[in-house]
Design a protein around this motif. Structure first.
Motif, short mmCIF file in Angstrom:
data_model
loop_
_atom_site.label_atom_id
_atom_site.label_comp_id
_atom_site.label_asym_id
_atom_site.label_seq_id
_atom_site.Cartn_x
_atom_site.Cartn_y
_atom_site.Cartn_z
N ILE A 225 -2.50 -13.34 -75.79
CA ILE A 225 -1.11 -12.89 -75.64
C ILE A 225 -0.17 -13.75 -76.47
CG2 ILE A 225 0.80 -12.69 -73.99
CD1 ILE A 225 -1.33 -11.79 -71.92
N VAL A 226 -0.36 -15.06 -76.45
CA VAL A 226 0.49 -15.96 -77.23
C VAL A 226 0.31 -15.69 -78.73
CG1 VAL A 226 0.81 -18.38 -77.89
CG2 VAL A 226 0.67 -17.75 -75.48
N GLY B 108 2.67 -13.57 -83.77
CA GLY B 108 2.57 -12.63 -84.89
C GLY B 108 3.72 -11.65 -84.91
N ALA B 109 4.09 -11.13 -83.75
CA ALA B 109 5.21 -10.19 -83.67
C ALA B 109 6.52 -10.85 -84.06
CB ALA B 109 5.30 -9.62 -82.26
N ILE B 110 6.73 -12.09 -83.66
CA ILE B 110 7.96 -12.81 -84.01
C ILE B 110 8.04 -13.03 -85.52
CG2 ILE B 110 9.13 -15.05 -83.83
CD1 ILE B 110 8.22 -15.07 -80.87
N THR C 19 10.62 -11.37 -90.64
CA THR C 19 10.52 -10.89 -92.01
C THR C 19 11.24 -9.55 -92.17
OG1 THR C 19 8.42 -12.03 -92.30
CG2 THR C 19 8.91 -10.26 -93.86
N LEU C 20 11.05 -8.67 -91.20
CA LEU C 20 11.71 -7.36 -91.27
C LEU C 20 13.23 -7.49 -91.16
CD1 LEU C 20 9.26 -5.15 -89.17
CD2 LEU C 20 9.60 -5.14 -91.64
#
Length: 150
Positions: free
Chosen positions: A34-35, A40-42, A47-48
């Motif tokens: 989960i971490v 990765g999502a952050i 970047t987006l």
């Protein structure tokens, strides 16, 4: 008569028994996964967001350039500052909303007129908020995002 618990041998050192719940190792592995996904999502989200800010700056610079050309057509000269594009002058204008002259990083867009070549430049200082172009002379330096016009 003695009753015995029957255990099935499933291999070397492994015995089958009933379990109620998760082991500490299983919980730690699930938390680690989960971490890793959250990190990765952050990173991807960051970047987006940067890419979106850059695209908005490019769009704003194009809009300011078009408004500057329209101002020159209607008024006969380039505006002295970008804030002149946000006010009404006689029966003309305003050419831009007041929030358009601030870039996505919170700094004011830069505007420079090259009278000798009858050109102008509009640019954002970019992510680092440092004006690396200075006075417009046909190109933009560093991470500055800009457009030139006649």
């Amino acid at each position: 008569m003695l009753s015995t618990v029957k255990l099935k041998n499933r291999g070397f050192l492994f015995w089958e028994r009933s379990r109620n719940g998760f082991t500490l190792v299983e919980i730690l592995v699930a938390c680690a996964i989960i971490v890793a996904l959250a990190v990765g999502a952050i990173l991807i989200g960051s970047t987006l967001l940067d890419q979106g800010r850059h695209n908005k700056a490019q769009t704003d610079v194009s809009s300011i350039s078009a408004a500057t050309k329209q101002y020159k057509f209607e008024m006969g000269s380039y505006p002295a500052t970008l804030s002149a594009l946000t006010t009404k002058s006689g029966s003309y204008g305003p050419w831009l909303d007041s929030d358009t002259i601030t870039d996505p990083w919170g700094t004011a867009y830069k505007f420079s007129i090259d009278d000798t070549n009858r050109r102008f430049g509009v640019w954002s200082c970019g992510k680092n908020k440092t004006d690396e172009t200075g006075s417009y002379s046909g190109s933009f330096a560093g991470d500055d995002i800009g457009i030139g016009g006649f």
